[in-house]
Write a protein that holds these residues in place. Structure first.
Motif, mmCIF file in Angstrom:
data_model
loop_
_atom_site.group_PDB
_atom_site.id
_atom_site.type_symbol
_atom_site.label_atom_id
_atom_site.label_comp_id
_atom_site.label_asym_id
_atom_site.label_seq_id
_atom_site.Cartn_x
_atom_site.Cartn_y
_atom_site.Cartn_z
ATOM 1 N N PHE A 433 3.858 -14.664 -19.638
ATOM 2 C CA PHE A 433 4.597 -15.280 -20.137
ATOM 3 C C PHE A 433 3.670 -16.759 -19.925
ATOM 4 C CE2 PHE A 433 7.500 -13.430 -16.207
ATOM 5 C CZ PHE A 433 7.895 -12.822 -16.857
ATOM 6 N N ALA A 434 2.673 -16.763 -20.079
ATOM 7 C CA ALA A 434 2.157 -18.191 -20.709
ATOM 8 C C ALA A 434 2.171 -17.989 -22.424
ATOM 9 C CB ALA A 434 0.875 -18.447 -19.704
ATOM 10 N N SER A 435 2.045 -16.699 -22.661
ATOM 11 C CA SER A 435 1.320 -16.441 -24.008
ATOM 12 C C SER A 435 1.604 -17.395 -25.110
ATOM 13 C CB SER A 435 1.168 -14.920 -23.993
ATOM 14 O OG SER A 435 3.009 -14.568 -24.395
ATOM 15 N N GLY A 436 3.676 -17.350 -24.446
ATOM 16 C CA GLY A 436 4.225 -18.074 -26.288
ATOM 17 C C GLY A 436 5.414 -18.315 -24.923
ATOM 18 N N TRP A 437 6.193 -19.680 -26.068
ATOM 19 C CA TRP A 437 7.344 -20.041 -25.721
ATOM 20 C C TRP A 437 9.168 -18.981 -25.409
ATOM 21 C CZ3 TRP A 437 11.612 -18.628 -27.882
ATOM 22 C CH2 TRP A 437 11.668 -18.785 -29.685
ATOM 23 N N SER A 438 8.752 -17.885 -25.909
ATOM 24 C CA SER A 438 9.989 -17.012 -25.672
ATOM 25 C C SER A 438 10.070 -16.228 -24.892
ATOM 26 C CB SER A 438 9.624 -16.024 -26.935
ATOM 27 O OG SER A 438 8.677 -14.828 -26.958
ATOM 28 N N TRP A 439 9.026 -16.163 -23.387
ATOM 29 C CA TRP A 439 9.497 -15.172 -22.711
ATOM 30 C C TRP A 439 9.689 -16.327 -21.421
ATOM 31 C CZ3 TRP A 439 9.406 -10.259 -21.017
ATOM 32 C CH2 TRP A 439 8.965 -9.628 -22.697
ATOM 33 N N PRO A 440 9.132 -17.625 -21.589
ATOM 34 C CA PRO A 440 9.933 -18.270 -20.562
ATOM 35 C C PRO A 440 11.578 -18.494 -20.625
ATOM 36 C CG PRO A 440 7.858 -19.432 -20.877
ATOM 37 C CD PRO A 440 7.931 -17.753 -21.530
ATOM 38 N N VAL A 441 11.713 -18.921 -22.010
ATOM 39 C CA VAL A 441 13.272 -18.890 -22.820
ATOM 40 C C VAL A 441 13.936 -18.135 -22.302
ATOM 41 C CG1 VAL A 441 14.561 -19.265 -24.955
ATOM 42 C CG2 VAL A 441 12.562 -20.812 -24.779
ATOM 43 N N LEU A 442 13.443 -16.215 -22.388
ATOM 44 C CA LEU A 442 14.178 -15.099 -22.164
ATOM 45 C C LEU A 442 14.515 -15.217 -20.421
ATOM 46 C CD1 LEU A 442 14.933 -12.654 -22.888
ATOM 47 C CD2 LEU A 442 12.584 -11.451 -22.322
ATOM 48 N N LEU A 443 13.347 -16.014 -19.451
ATOM 49 C CA LEU A 443 13.889 -15.561 -18.139
ATOM 50 C C LEU A 443 15.035 -16.990 -18.039
ATOM 51 C CD1 LEU A 443 10.340 -15.576 -17.139
ATOM 52 C CD2 LEU A 443 11.871 -13.540 -17.068
ATOM 53 N N ALA A 444 14.950 -18.101 -18.784
ATOM 54 C CA ALA A 444 15.920 -18.984 -17.676
ATOM 55 C C ALA A 444 17.489 -18.796 -18.955
ATOM 56 C CB ALA A 444 15.858 -20.189 -18.940
ATOM 57 N N ASP A 445 16.881 -17.962 -20.791
ATOM 58 C CA ASP A 445 18.968 -17.344 -20.559
ATOM 59 C C ASP A 445 19.421 -16.096 -19.643
ATOM 60 O OD1 ASP A 445 19.962 -16.845 -23.354
ATOM 61 O OD2 ASP A 445 19.074 -14.695 -22.646
ATOM 62 N N LEU A 446 18.456 -15.271 -19.212
ATOM 63 C CA LEU A 446 18.602 -14.373 -18.704
ATOM 64 C C LEU A 446 19.381 -14.794 -17.269
ATOM 65 C CD1 LEU A 446 16.367 -11.504 -19.482
ATOM 66 C CD2 LEU A 446 18.732 -11.692 -19.882
ATOM 67 N N TRP A 447 19.037 -15.645 -16.409
ATOM 68 C CA TRP A 447 19.006 -16.137 -15.442
ATOM 69 C C TRP A 447 20.485 -17.261 -15.689
ATOM 70 C CZ3 TRP A 447 18.625 -21.437 -13.656
ATOM 71 C CH2 TRP A 447 18.926 -22.030 -12.182
ATOM 72 N N VAL A 448 20.899 -18.006 -16.275
ATOM 73 C CA VAL A 448 22.515 -17.897 -16.581
ATOM 74 C C VAL A 448 23.339 -16.968 -16.916
ATOM 75 C CG1 VAL A 448 23.800 -20.068 -17.934
ATOM 76 C CG2 VAL A 448 21.344 -20.453 -17.534
ATOM 77 N N GLY A 449 22.157 -15.829 -17.527
ATOM 78 C CA GLY A 449 23.870 -15.271 -18.464
ATOM 79 C C GLY A 449 23.880 -14.397 -16.960
ATOM 80 N N LEU A 450 22.293 -13.402 -16.490
ATOM 81 C CA LEU A 450 23.398 -12.671 -15.337
ATOM 82 C C LEU A 450 23.849 -13.001 -14.405
ATOM 83 C CD1 LEU A 450 19.873 -10.694 -15.108
ATOM 84 C CD2 LEU A 450 22.263 -10.264 -15.191
ATOM 85 N N THR A 451 23.507 -14.869 -13.860
ATOM 86 C CA THR A 451 24.256 -15.267 -13.380
ATOM 87 C C THR A 451 26.048 -15.642 -13.579
ATOM 88 O OG1 THR A 451 23.165 -17.554 -12.219
ATOM 89 C CG2 THR A 451 24.305 -18.320 -11.889
ATOM 90 N N LEU A 452 26.015 -16.100 -14.274
ATOM 91 C CA LEU A 452 27.993 -15.995 -14.648
ATOM 92 C C LEU A 452 28.247 -14.334 -14.893
ATOM 93 C CD1 LEU A 452 27.312 -18.192 -17.533
ATOM 94 C CD2 LEU A 452 28.759 -19.083 -15.736
ATOM 95 N N VAL A 453 27.085 -13.246 -14.791
ATOM 96 C CA VAL A 453 28.208 -11.728 -14.680
ATOM 97 C C VAL A 453 28.212 -11.678 -12.951
ATOM 98 C CG1 VAL A 453 27.299 -9.765 -14.970
ATOM 99 C CG2 VAL A 453 26.590 -10.928 -16.335
ATOM 100 N N ALA A 454 27.239 -12.328 -12.353
ATOM 101 C CA ALA A 454 27.787 -12.388 -11.016
ATOM 102 C C ALA A 454 28.694 -13.256 -10.014
ATOM 103 C CB ALA A 454 26.067 -12.163 -10.643
ATOM 104 N N LEU A 455 28.821 -14.432 -10.840
ATOM 105 C CA LEU A 455 30.150 -14.773 -10.422
ATOM 106 C C LEU A 455 31.232 -14.762 -11.096
ATOM 107 C CD1 LEU A 455 30.526 -17.704 -9.237
ATOM 108 C CD2 LEU A 455 30.282 -19.012 -11.550
ATOM 109 N N THR A 456 31.174 -14.066 -11.553
ATOM 110 C CA THR A 456 32.541 -13.673 -12.758
ATOM 111 C C THR A 456 33.586 -13.149 -11.568
ATOM 112 O OG1 THR A 456 31.720 -14.299 -14.556
ATOM 113 C CG2 THR A 456 34.268 -12.653 -14.288
ATOM 114 N N PRO A 457 32.977 -11.565 -11.456
ATOM 115 C CA PRO A 457 34.206 -10.692 -9.493
ATOM 116 C C PRO A 457 34.356 -11.831 -9.209
ATOM 117 C CG PRO A 457 31.870 -10.008 -11.189
ATOM 118 C CD PRO A 457 31.934 -10.943 -11.481
ATOM 119 N N VAL A 458 33.594 -12.214 -8.423
ATOM 120 C CA VAL A 458 33.937 -13.358 -7.551
ATOM 121 C C VAL A 458 35.578 -14.205 -7.600
ATOM 122 C CG1 VAL A 458 33.801 -14.974 -5.720
ATOM 123 C CG2 VAL A 458 31.683 -13.123 -6.583
#
Length: 471
Positions: A433-458
């Motif tokens: 995760f400390a090797s470059g910018w892409s992994w932190p960005v990927l984690l933040a991107d997936l966190w936002v996306g999965l939050t919307l995926v979990a919120l939508t059915p509710v």
């Protein structure tokens, strides 16, 4: 007029819409999202190849692809119905134009979903502007680049329309959330090139497809609620804002907790990445029966828990072939450290085939290892092993049937660590995760996306069955 609102026909239509919405949620989240996430986390229990192709929206003509298109068509029809009602009631140009633009956009997206326009018809444009190598590495992300001015204009117009015309929280809330879901999906598709390697790309695709479907359902719910308001129903929204905040915080927290657990117990750190950056940098080695290739690998700092290769089996008379994998020390090939058999389905295109090393291989750092792939196929068949010609792994040589290959050639492979939450695993994760910018960005991107995926059915279920009152 008011008695008509209590007649059986509108109530039957309303309940039919509710059941269709619930059915869509159950189908998509139960038939696509749930199995995909489970297979992603536990491929040994549910192999990705075992998932029904009809439940994969990425596959043209599949049931999931058709359901996604139908959801967009329904959203388009409901939006256009609102435009007609607003025009009859002289609600203003902004209301009529907003619903009309939304309906036409949803109709276009539905057509694109079934025609796959951006992945085929835009190829000549992309090759003219960027050349063949761009398409090999970026693929269908070209359409986002071309349409970015129109996308930005659409979002600005819809934001203005929502703020000035959609005053009811029950209408505005799902509408804004649907637009956000579409925006995040577009951002993920546009930035897919940054995560196009490894299994992370599979998760990005699942989230992106689900957000597109979520946006269609949420906007359709908003349009249906607005139509119901035109017919004399007023949604109760006294606690709507608080309920939305609680749902959002709860979804984000659940995704964060599950994400930490997945990183600790399921995630495998990428230790060696020798995959080609584009299709033009790779080629297929043709192996007949009992022919083999050997890739030299230097043992990394952490245990080896998984190996991935790109393989293809060519045999029209059989469904699959076998590639035998042997891992041994380079100086003692007759004493294997691990032996496995990889089942390779028959097909023209190569696919990534992985094997979990149980137990993980633990050797001194720098130890020279040999990864040997043997084609256990019929005499009239062949096994294709994808290799690279850009020296993606300059620490080891490649041998083809005992003869050394060119110095810049290597197998296209990836090596991962073990999933157990050991100290060495956590160290490798932190280093990755400390090797470059892409992994932190990927984690933040997936966190936002999965939050919307979990919120939508509710939001969909509560929005469909929330109480209403009539004047």
């Amino acid at each position: 007029m008011r008695r008509a609102n209590h007649s059986p026909a509108p109530r039957m239509t309303e309940w039919t819409g509710r059941l269709l919405l619930v059915g869509a949620v159950v189908f998509w989240w139960g038939g696509h999202v749930g199995p995909q996430l489970f297979s992603f986390a536990f491929p040994a229990l549910l192999s990705p190849d075992a998932l029904p192709p009809q439940l994969n929206p990425e596959q043209d003509g599949s049931l999931a692809n058709l359901v996604s298109a139908v959801a967009l068509v329904m959203a388009a029809l409901l939006a256009l119905a609102n435009a007609i009602v607003c025009r009859r009631k002289a609600a203003g140009r902004l209301a009529v134009s907003g619903w009309s633009l939304l309906g036409l956009t949803a109709a276009y997206l539905a057509w694109e979903e079934v025609s796959d326009f951006h992945a085929t018809d835009l190829d000549p444009i992309g090759r003219t502007i960027f050349g063949g190598e761009f398409l090999g590495s970026a693929g269908t992300q070209l359409w986002v680049f071309i349409l970015s001015p129109l996308i930005l204009g659409f979002l600005v117009a819809m934001g203005l329309f929502a703020c000035r015309e959609l005053r009811a929280q029950a209408v505005r809330g799902p509408f804004i959330l649907g637009l956000i879901a579409w925006l995040v999906a577009i951002a993920q598709e546009a930035g897919y090139w940054a995560f196009a390697s490894g299994r992370a790309s599979e998760l990005v695709i699942v989230v992106e497809e689900t957000l597109e479907f979520s946006g269609a359902l949420l906007i359709g719910l908003s349009a249906a609620t607005a139509l119901r308001g035109h017919n004399g129903s007023r949604m109760q929204s006294g606690r709507a804002s608080r309920r939305w905040r609680v749902s959002l915080i709860g979804s984000a927290t659940v995704v964060a907790v599950l994400g930490v657990l997945a990183i600790a117990f399921v995630f495998r750190a990428l230790l060696i990445d020798a995959r080609a950056p584009s299709h033009t940098d790779a080629f297929g080695l043709r192996l007949g029966a009992k022919e083999s290739v050997v890739q030299e690998v230097h043992m990394p700092s952490y245990p080896l828990g998984r190996l991935d290769f790109r393989l293809a089996h060519r045999d029209p008379d059989r469904d699959s072939g076998i590639a035998s994998l042997r891992v041994s020390r380079l100086d003692s090939p007759d004493q294997p450290l691990a032996e496995y058999q990889l089942t390779v389905p028959t097909g023209q295109d190569s696919r990534r085939i992985g094997v979990d090393l149980v137990p993980a291989i633990v050797e001194p750092e720098g130890q020279r290892l040999a990864l040997e792939l043997v084609a256990d196929v019929e005499p009239d068949a062949e096994l294709r092993v994808v290799a690279t010609r850009v020296n993606r792994y300059d620490d080891g040589a490649l041998w083809i049937n005992g003869a050394p290959a060119f110095p810049d050639q290597d197998l296209e492979f990836a090596a991962y660590g073990a999933p157990e939450p050991t100290r060495s695993k956590l160290e490798s994760v932190w280093k990755l995760f400390a090797s470059g910018w892409s992994w932190p960005v990927l984690l933040a991107d997936l966190w936002v996306g999965l939050t919307l995926v979990a919120l939508t059915p509710v939001v969909l279920i509560t929005g469909a069955f929330q109480s209403r009152r009539r004047p």
